[in-house]
Scaffold this motif. Structure first.
Motif, PDB file in Angstrom:
ATOM      1  N   ASP A 109      12.562  22.484  15.857  1.00  0.00           N
ATOM      2  CA  ASP A 109      11.349  21.654  15.690  1.00  0.00           C
ATOM      3  C   ASP A 109      10.779  22.212  14.237  1.00  0.00           C
TER       4      ASP A 109
ATOM      5  N   GLY B  76      11.967  23.540  11.657  1.00  0.00           N
ATOM      6  CA  GLY B  76      13.097  23.141  10.643  1.00  0.00           C
ATOM      7  C   GLY B  76      14.241  24.255  10.354  1.00  0.00           C
ATOM      8  N   HIS B  77      14.015  25.355  11.280  1.00  0.00           N
ATOM      9  CA  HIS B  77      15.152  26.321  11.210  1.00  0.00           C
ATOM     10  C   HIS B  77      16.373  25.992  11.637  1.00  0.00           C
ATOM     11  N   GLU B  78      17.474  26.435  10.712  1.00  0.00           N
ATOM     12  CA  GLU B  78      18.792  26.120  11.097  1.00  0.00           C
ATOM     13  C   GLU B  78      19.934  26.768  11.465  1.00  0.00           C
TER      14      GLU B  78
ATOM     15  N   ARG C   5      19.280  19.328  15.333  1.00  0.00           N
ATOM     16  CA  ARG C   5      17.988  18.448  15.419  1.00  0.00           C
ATOM     17  C   ARG C   5      18.349  17.051  15.939  1.00  0.00           C
TER      18      ARG C   5
END
Length: 178
Positions: free
Chosen positions: A133, A135-137, A178
């Motif tokens: 959430d 935005g970390h991949e 996500r």
């Protein structure tokens, strides 16, 4: 989430072994004392696995875990059992985003009495969801090569051994979706 459990990051679940509801929520500064008590209550073996060595400064460790709460990319999740109005921490995960390496790193522990019941996987799933959430991949962790429990949990959660560890440690990583 739940009106009964404000601050829950996932839907609270009933854990038969806990004789109560388990809530996973974000830690706050007011949790330092209880988190310190939780760390102190872990067995020596569990503490050594969590901190990859001996530690005795649990009040400092607990303060460090929640110090960055509210800053982007840093959070601590607490699993607590709620019985008869009492809240007891039974697990935790500390997450830090490393902007240079472009991945999050974490440490996790579950109270000895609640290990091997699926709680660790629930905490990891909540942590991964929160990181995604943000935005970390990618998320990673390092554990002792001898820590079979963490290696098994990580495998169950979809982590892989990157081969970047040394003779004493294993580096685990997972791409988040996500």
């Amino acid at each position: 989430m739940s009106q009964l459990f404000p601050g829950a990051v996932v839907e609270p679940v009933e854990l038969a072994e806990a004789n109560g509801m388990v809530c996973i929520r974000t830690a706050s500064v007011s949790d330092v004392q209880n988190l310190s008590v939780y760390f102190t209550g872990l067995s020596t073996t569990s503490r050594n696995k969590r901190f990859m060595g001996a530690r005795t400064d649990f009040a400092l460790v607990a303060a460090e875990c929640v110090a960055r709460t509210g800053r982007p990319g840093y959070f601590t999740l607490l699993a607590e059992v709620r019985q008869q109005g009492q809240h007891t921490i039974i697990g935790e995960a500390n997450y830090t985003y490393d902007a240079t390496a472009r991945h999050g790193e974490f440490a996790i522990s579950v109270a000895d009495a609640f290990q091997r019941l699926g709680l660790g996987l629930q905490i990891m799933t909540a942590m991964e969801t929160r990181a995604a959430d943000l935005g970390h991949e990618m998320i990673a962790a390092e554990t002792a090569r001898t820590n079979a429990e963490m290696r098994g949990l990580a495998k169950k959660a979809g982590f892989r051994d990157t081969g970047l560890g040394d003779w004493q440690s294993v580096h685990l990583a997972k791409r988040l979706s996500r």
